[in-house]
Design a protein around this motif. Structure first.
Motif, PDB file in Angstrom:
ATOM      1  N   SER A   1       1.533  65.300 -60.159  1.00 29.72           N
ATOM      2  CA  SER A   1       1.351  63.743 -60.187  1.00 29.72           C
ATOM      3  C   SER A   1      -0.026  63.518 -59.295  1.00 29.72           C
ATOM      4  CB  SER A   1       2.564  63.053 -59.639  1.00 29.72           C
ATOM      5  OG  SER A   1       2.394  63.338 -58.127  1.00 29.72           O
ATOM      6  N   ALA A   2      -0.439  62.278 -59.432  1.00 31.32           N
ATOM      7  CA  ALA A   2      -1.473  61.793 -58.521  1.00 31.32           C
ATOM      8  C   ALA A   2      -1.406  61.893 -57.067  1.00 31.32           C
ATOM      9  CB  ALA A   2      -1.936  60.493 -59.019  1.00 31.32           C
ATOM     10  N   THR A   3      -0.208  61.806 -56.821  1.00 27.65           N
ATOM     11  CA  THR A   3      -0.078  61.569 -55.375  1.00 27.65           C
ATOM     12  C   THR A   3       0.068  63.079 -55.052  1.00 27.65           C
ATOM     13  OG1 THR A   3       1.582  59.805 -55.300  1.00 27.65           O
ATOM     14  CG2 THR A   3       1.868  61.463 -53.566  1.00 27.65           C
ATOM     15  N   GLU A   4       0.622  64.101 -55.882  1.00 26.81           N
ATOM     16  CA  GLU A   4       0.700  65.532 -55.243  1.00 26.81           C
ATOM     17  C   GLU A   4      -0.747  66.126 -55.541  1.00 26.81           C
ATOM     18  OE1 GLU A   4       4.863  67.238 -57.237  1.00 26.81           O
ATOM     19  OE2 GLU A   4       3.248  66.696 -58.616  1.00 26.81           O
ATOM     20  N   ARG A   5      -1.579  65.472 -56.370  1.00 26.40           N
ATOM     21  CA  ARG A   5      -2.962  66.185 -56.313  1.00 26.40           C
ATOM     22  C   ARG A   5      -3.499  65.452 -55.130  1.00 26.40           C
ATOM     23  NH1 ARG A   5      -2.373  64.500 -61.714  1.00 26.40           N
ATOM     24  NH2 ARG A   5      -3.731  62.616 -61.571  1.00 26.40           N
ATOM     25  N   TYR A   6      -3.529  64.513 -54.799  1.00 23.07           N
ATOM     26  CA  TYR A   6      -4.024  63.735 -53.432  1.00 23.07           C
ATOM     27  C   TYR A   6      -3.495  64.633 -52.138  1.00 23.07           C
ATOM     28  CZ  TYR A   6      -5.432  60.495 -49.704  1.00 23.07           C
ATOM     29  OH  TYR A   6      -5.923  60.014 -48.661  1.00 23.07           O
ATOM     30  N   LEU A   7      -2.405  64.900 -52.000  1.00 26.53           N
ATOM     31  CA  LEU A   7      -1.958  65.502 -51.020  1.00 26.53           C
ATOM     32  C   LEU A   7      -2.434  67.148 -50.990  1.00 26.53           C
ATOM     33  CD1 LEU A   7       1.533  64.221 -50.885  1.00 26.53           C
ATOM     34  CD2 LEU A   7      -0.279  63.873 -49.274  1.00 26.53           C
ATOM     35  N   ASN A   8      -2.361  67.578 -52.116  1.00 25.94           N
ATOM     36  CA  ASN A   8      -2.874  69.078 -52.113  1.00 25.94           C
ATOM     37  C   ASN A   8      -4.446  69.276 -51.780  1.00 25.94           C
ATOM     38  OD1 ASN A   8      -0.578  70.261 -52.853  1.00 25.94           O
ATOM     39  ND2 ASN A   8      -0.777  69.889 -55.043  1.00 25.94           N
ATOM     40  N   LEU A   9      -5.301  68.401 -52.057  1.00 27.76           N
ATOM     41  CA  LEU A   9      -6.469  68.205 -51.648  1.00 27.76           C
ATOM     42  C   LEU A   9      -6.610  68.639 -50.021  1.00 27.76           C
ATOM     43  CD1 LEU A   9      -8.351  65.104 -53.380  1.00 27.76           C
ATOM     44  CD2 LEU A   9      -8.989  67.657 -53.506  1.00 27.76           C
ATOM     45  N   PHE A  10      -5.959  68.170 -49.196  1.00 30.17           N
ATOM     46  CA  PHE A  10      -6.143  68.387 -47.805  1.00 30.17           C
ATOM     47  C   PHE A  10      -5.332  69.720 -47.258  1.00 30.17           C
ATOM     48  CE2 PHE A  10      -6.154  63.832 -48.425  1.00 30.17           C
ATOM     49  CZ  PHE A  10      -7.153  63.555 -47.738  1.00 30.17           C
ATOM     50  N   LYS A  11      -4.870  70.612 -48.296  1.00 33.73           N
ATOM     51  CA  LYS A  11      -4.251  71.737 -47.676  1.00 33.73           C
ATOM     52  C   LYS A  11      -5.363  72.636 -47.261  1.00 33.73           C
ATOM     53  CE  LYS A  11       0.033  71.838 -50.302  1.00 33.73           C
ATOM     54  NZ  LYS A  11       0.704  72.469 -51.264  1.00 33.73           N
ATOM     55  N   ASP A  12      -6.317  72.912 -48.048  1.00 31.09           N
ATOM     56  CA  ASP A  12      -7.492  73.819 -47.801  1.00 31.09           C
ATOM     57  C   ASP A  12      -8.746  73.534 -46.679  1.00 31.09           C
ATOM     58  OD1 ASP A  12      -6.311  75.703 -49.452  1.00 31.09           O
ATOM     59  OD2 ASP A  12      -7.395  74.958 -51.110  1.00 31.09           O
ATOM     60  N   ARG A  13      -8.928  72.339 -46.833  1.00 26.66           N
ATOM     61  CA  ARG A  13     -10.115  71.887 -45.961  1.00 26.66           C
ATOM     62  C   ARG A  13      -9.890  70.346 -45.575  1.00 26.66           C
ATOM     63  NH1 ARG A  13     -14.970  75.400 -46.411  1.00 26.66           N
ATOM     64  NH2 ARG A  13     -14.267  77.063 -47.976  1.00 26.66           N
ATOM     65  N   PRO A  14      -8.910  69.890 -44.681  1.00 30.23           N
ATOM     66  CA  PRO A  14      -8.417  68.693 -44.380  1.00 30.23           C
ATOM     67  C   PRO A  14      -9.761  68.015 -43.729  1.00 30.23           C
ATOM     68  CG  PRO A  14      -7.322  70.221 -43.112  1.00 30.23           C
ATOM     69  CD  PRO A  14      -8.027  71.030 -44.279  1.00 30.23           C
ATOM     70  N   ALA A  15     -10.351  68.403 -42.876  1.00 30.27           N
ATOM     71  CA  ALA A  15     -11.744  67.926 -42.261  1.00 30.27           C
ATOM     72  C   ALA A  15     -12.681  67.350 -43.283  1.00 30.27           C
ATOM     73  CB  ALA A  15     -12.095  68.794 -41.126  1.00 30.27           C
ATOM     74  N   LEU A  16     -12.981  68.441 -43.892  1.00 30.78           N
ATOM     75  CA  LEU A  16     -13.824  67.923 -44.764  1.00 30.78           C
ATOM     76  C   LEU A  16     -13.531  66.992 -45.948  1.00 30.78           C
ATOM     77  CD1 LEU A  16     -15.406  71.581 -45.693  1.00 30.78           C
ATOM     78  CD2 LEU A  16     -16.228  70.045 -44.377  1.00 30.78           C
ATOM     79  N   ILE A  17     -12.420  66.984 -46.485  1.00 29.55           N
ATOM     80  CA  ILE A  17     -11.882  65.957 -47.445  1.00 29.55           C
ATOM     81  C   ILE A  17     -11.965  64.811 -46.895  1.00 29.55           C
ATOM     82  CG2 ILE A  17      -9.968  65.448 -49.209  1.00 29.55           C
ATOM     83  CD1 ILE A  17     -11.450  67.901 -50.072  1.00 29.55           C
ATOM     84  N   ARG A  18     -11.640  64.484 -45.663  1.00 27.82           N
ATOM     85  CA  ARG A  18     -11.719  63.341 -45.240  1.00 27.82           C
ATOM     86  C   ARG A  18     -13.157  62.478 -44.913  1.00 27.82           C
ATOM     87  NH1 ARG A  18      -7.561  65.779 -42.034  1.00 27.82           N
ATOM     88  NH2 ARG A  18      -5.831  64.573 -42.135  1.00 27.82           N
ATOM     89  N   GLN A  19     -14.257  63.561 -45.371  1.00 28.25           N
ATOM     90  CA  GLN A  19     -15.583  63.032 -45.160  1.00 28.25           C
ATOM     91  C   GLN A  19     -16.190  62.501 -46.722  1.00 28.25           C
ATOM     92  OE1 GLN A  19     -18.379  65.859 -43.447  1.00 28.25           O
ATOM     93  NE2 GLN A  19     -16.779  66.584 -42.048  1.00 28.25           N
TER      94      GLN A  19
END
Length: 188
Positions: A145-163
């Motif tokens: 789901s879109a929610t799962e895709r969003y949450l999974n983005l943060f698994k590997d590189r959370p600090a970078l995704i926040r930028q």
């Protein structure tokens, strides 16, 4: 440049002679934030290693842009389909922050393949990393789901995704910025 050797050394031993040949072909390039590395319609002539920074892959549009990938430090990046076929790219690559690249041209890579014992392994290693990233995203779009895709983005590189600007993240996971805003409200 040593980051590249460290990256490869995790998987395979590189002799000093092979490293000398390979590293002599690398060219350092620096880009500011939001600079186009590869414009739409140009042939990708480089396989690049990101020492610092991050980039996005996208299809420009008059009303909407479609972001379909990101690459971060200590990863290879390229419009790899254009690189392999030496044909014009149908998308662009842009920096999202100041970015330092070590680049190898298509023709220099062919020379590394021909003149080193490790060249084919290095090329395969870079290609496999690019393929796995692409495959992971495609499967994510089909199975999550879109929610799962969003949450999974943060698994590997959370600090970078926040930028990364939210409009690019929304496009990447296949939803509108408004839908992403709703998802963010639900999970916070």
């Amino acid at each position: 440049m040593e980051k590249i050797r460290e990256y490869f050394q995790k998987e395979v031993q590189i002799t000093d002679e092979d490293w000398k040949i390979f590293s002599s072909k690398l060219k350092k390039r620096e880009f500011g934030s939001q600079q186009i590395i590869l414009p739409l319609g140009k042939v990708e002539n480089h396989l690049s290693f990101i020492e610092t920074g991050m980039v996005r892959y996208y299809i420009p549009g008059e009303e909407n842009e479609s972001t379909f990938g990101f690459s971060f430090e200590n990863e290879f990046m390229s419009a790899y389909d254009s690189f392999l076929t030496q044909s014009p790219s149908i998308y662009q690559i842009e920096t999202l922050s100041p970015t330092l690249l070590w680049q190898l041209t298509y023709y220099d890579l062919q020379e590394v393949y021909a003149n080193t014992s490790i060249g084919n392994v290095l090329g395969r290693f870079a290609a496999e990393g690019l393929f796995l990233k692409k495959s992971k995203r495609e499967l994510s779009l089909l199975n999550e789901s879109a929610t799962e895709r969003y949450l999974n983005l943060f698994k590997d590189r959370p600090a970078l995704i926040r930028q990364i600007p939210l409009k690019y993240i929304a496009s990447y996971i296949g939803i509108t910025p408004q839908a992403l805003s709703r998802i963010r409200k639900q999970i916070s």
